[in-house]
Design a protein around this motif. Sequence first.
Motif, PDB file in Angstrom:
ATOM      1  N   LEU A  37       0.958  -1.280   0.100  1.00 56.07           N
ATOM      2  CA  LEU A  37      -0.059   0.108  -0.100  1.00 56.07           C
ATOM      3  C   LEU A  37       0.880   1.180   0.052  1.00 56.07           C
ATOM      4  N   ASN A  38       0.442   2.134  -0.803  1.00 54.47           N
ATOM      5  CA  ASN A  38       1.347   3.517  -0.888  1.00 54.47           C
ATOM      6  C   ASN A  38       2.450   3.464  -1.855  1.00 54.47           C
ATOM      7  N   MET A  39       2.897   2.014  -2.471  1.00 54.64           N
ATOM      8  CA  MET A  39       4.008   2.304  -3.232  1.00 54.64           C
ATOM      9  C   MET A  39       3.421   2.450  -4.770  1.00 54.64           C
ATOM     10  N   SER A  40       4.436   2.825  -5.484  1.00 54.78           N
ATOM     11  CA  SER A  40       3.916   3.263  -6.992  1.00 54.78           C
ATOM     12  C   SER A  40       3.859   2.033  -7.640  1.00 54.78           C
ATOM     13  N   LYS A  41       3.225   2.049  -8.694  1.00 52.47           N
ATOM     14  CA  LYS A  41       3.005   0.849  -9.566  1.00 52.47           C
ATOM     15  C   LYS A  41       4.302   0.490 -10.274  1.00 52.47           C
ATOM     16  N   ASP A  42       5.280   1.542 -10.451  1.00 49.82           N
ATOM     17  CA  ASP A  42       6.749   0.998 -11.027  1.00 49.82           C
ATOM     18  C   ASP A  42       7.441   0.226  -9.941  1.00 49.82           C
ATOM     19  N   ASP A  43       7.319   0.806  -8.619  1.00 48.50           N
ATOM     20  CA  ASP A  43       8.037  -0.031  -7.674  1.00 48.50           C
ATOM     21  C   ASP A  43       7.612  -1.451  -7.518  1.00 48.50           C
ATOM     22  N   ILE A  44       6.370  -1.481  -7.317  1.00 49.45           N
ATOM     23  CA  ILE A  44       5.832  -2.631  -7.330  1.00 49.45           C
ATOM     24  C   ILE A  44       6.104  -3.917  -8.443  1.00 49.45           C
ATOM     25  N   ILE A  45       6.117  -3.277  -9.737  1.00 45.40           N
ATOM     26  CA  ILE A  45       6.505  -4.024 -10.868  1.00 45.40           C
ATOM     27  C   ILE A  45       7.925  -4.538 -10.618  1.00 45.40           C
ATOM     28  N   LYS A  46       8.932  -3.436 -10.355  1.00 47.76           N
ATOM     29  CA  LYS A  46      10.303  -3.799 -10.079  1.00 47.76           C
ATOM     30  C   LYS A  46      10.311  -4.925  -8.871  1.00 47.76           C
ATOM     31  N   LEU A  47       9.464  -4.862  -7.887  1.00 51.93           N
ATOM     32  CA  LEU A  47       9.577  -5.988  -6.542  1.00 51.93           C
ATOM     33  C   LEU A  47       9.243  -7.426  -7.339  1.00 51.93           C
ATOM     34  N   LEU A  48       7.888  -7.186  -8.182  1.00 55.56           N
ATOM     35  CA  LEU A  48       7.351  -8.535  -8.405  1.00 55.56           C
ATOM     36  C   LEU A  48       7.342  -9.039  -9.759  1.00 55.56           C
ATOM     37  N   GLY A  49       7.955  -8.313 -10.678  1.00 56.53           N
ATOM     38  CA  GLY A  49       7.981  -8.421 -11.990  1.00 56.53           C
ATOM     39  C   GLY A  49       6.609  -8.076 -12.868  1.00 56.53           C
ATOM     40  N   LYS A  50       6.785  -8.501 -13.948  1.00 55.24           N
ATOM     41  CA  LYS A  50       5.621  -8.237 -14.986  1.00 55.24           C
ATOM     42  C   LYS A  50       4.234  -9.051 -14.514  1.00 55.24           C
ATOM     43  N   PRO A  51       3.235  -8.246 -14.258  1.00 55.06           N
ATOM     44  CA  PRO A  51       1.924  -8.863 -14.006  1.00 55.06           C
ATOM     45  C   PRO A  51       1.586  -9.875 -14.837  1.00 55.06           C
ATOM     46  N   SER A  52       0.588 -10.841 -14.493  1.00 54.33           N
ATOM     47  CA  SER A  52       0.252 -11.937 -15.025  1.00 54.33           C
ATOM     48  C   SER A  52      -0.445 -11.522 -16.261  1.00 54.33           C
ATOM     49  N   ASP A  53      -0.476 -12.275 -17.311  1.00 54.25           N
ATOM     50  CA  ASP A  53      -1.267 -12.054 -18.566  1.00 54.25           C
ATOM     51  C   ASP A  53      -2.394 -12.798 -18.543  1.00 54.25           C
ATOM     52  N   THR A  54      -3.511 -11.947 -17.960  1.00 50.40           N
ATOM     53  CA  THR A  54      -4.811 -12.601 -17.417  1.00 50.40           C
ATOM     54  C   THR A  54      -5.968 -11.320 -17.529  1.00 50.40           C
ATOM     55  N   GLN A  55      -7.141 -12.049 -17.850  1.00 53.46           N
ATOM     56  CA  GLN A  55      -8.334 -11.114 -17.655  1.00 53.46           C
ATOM     57  C   GLN A  55      -9.018 -11.449 -16.393  1.00 53.46           C
ATOM     58  N   TYR A  56      -8.638 -12.437 -15.500  1.00 54.12           N
ATOM     59  CA  TYR A  56      -9.240 -12.637 -14.256  1.00 54.12           C
ATOM     60  C   TYR A  56      -9.078 -11.353 -13.461  1.00 54.12           C
ATOM     61  N   PHE A  57     -10.307 -10.813 -12.885  1.00 58.73           N
ATOM     62  CA  PHE A  57     -10.124  -9.665 -11.991  1.00 58.73           C
ATOM     63  C   PHE A  57      -9.616  -8.436 -12.630  1.00 58.73           C
TER      64      PHE A  57
END
Length: 99
Positions: A37-57
């Motif tokens: 919470l309160n992290m930027s999207k860029d920082d989250i992607i650096k931490l967790l990698g590319k989001p999953s390629d899905t339409q779920y949720f």
Amino acid sequence: MVVYNEAESKFNYEKWIGKQDKRVWMVDDLLEKHKILNMSKDDIIKLLGKPSDTQYFKEVDNIVYYLGAERGLVRIDSEWLVIWFDEKDIAIDIKIMRD
């Protein structure tokens, strides 16, 4: 199985990226150690990698990560980490969802 889960439950980037179906065991440690919470999207992607390629949720203002088969004895559904962002791409909500 408890020993296995304890050994696999510590978040680290290499395991998160390399064993996507095992993320479900790491997600609690991830959320405890990293204040998403309160992290930027860029920082989250650096931490967790590319989001999953899905339409779920998937919505316009979120990213989704596949965690693996749901925890528990009967593992019918999958679990997903869903993170929502405000207009400045700052994380404002996090949920673990099941499909």
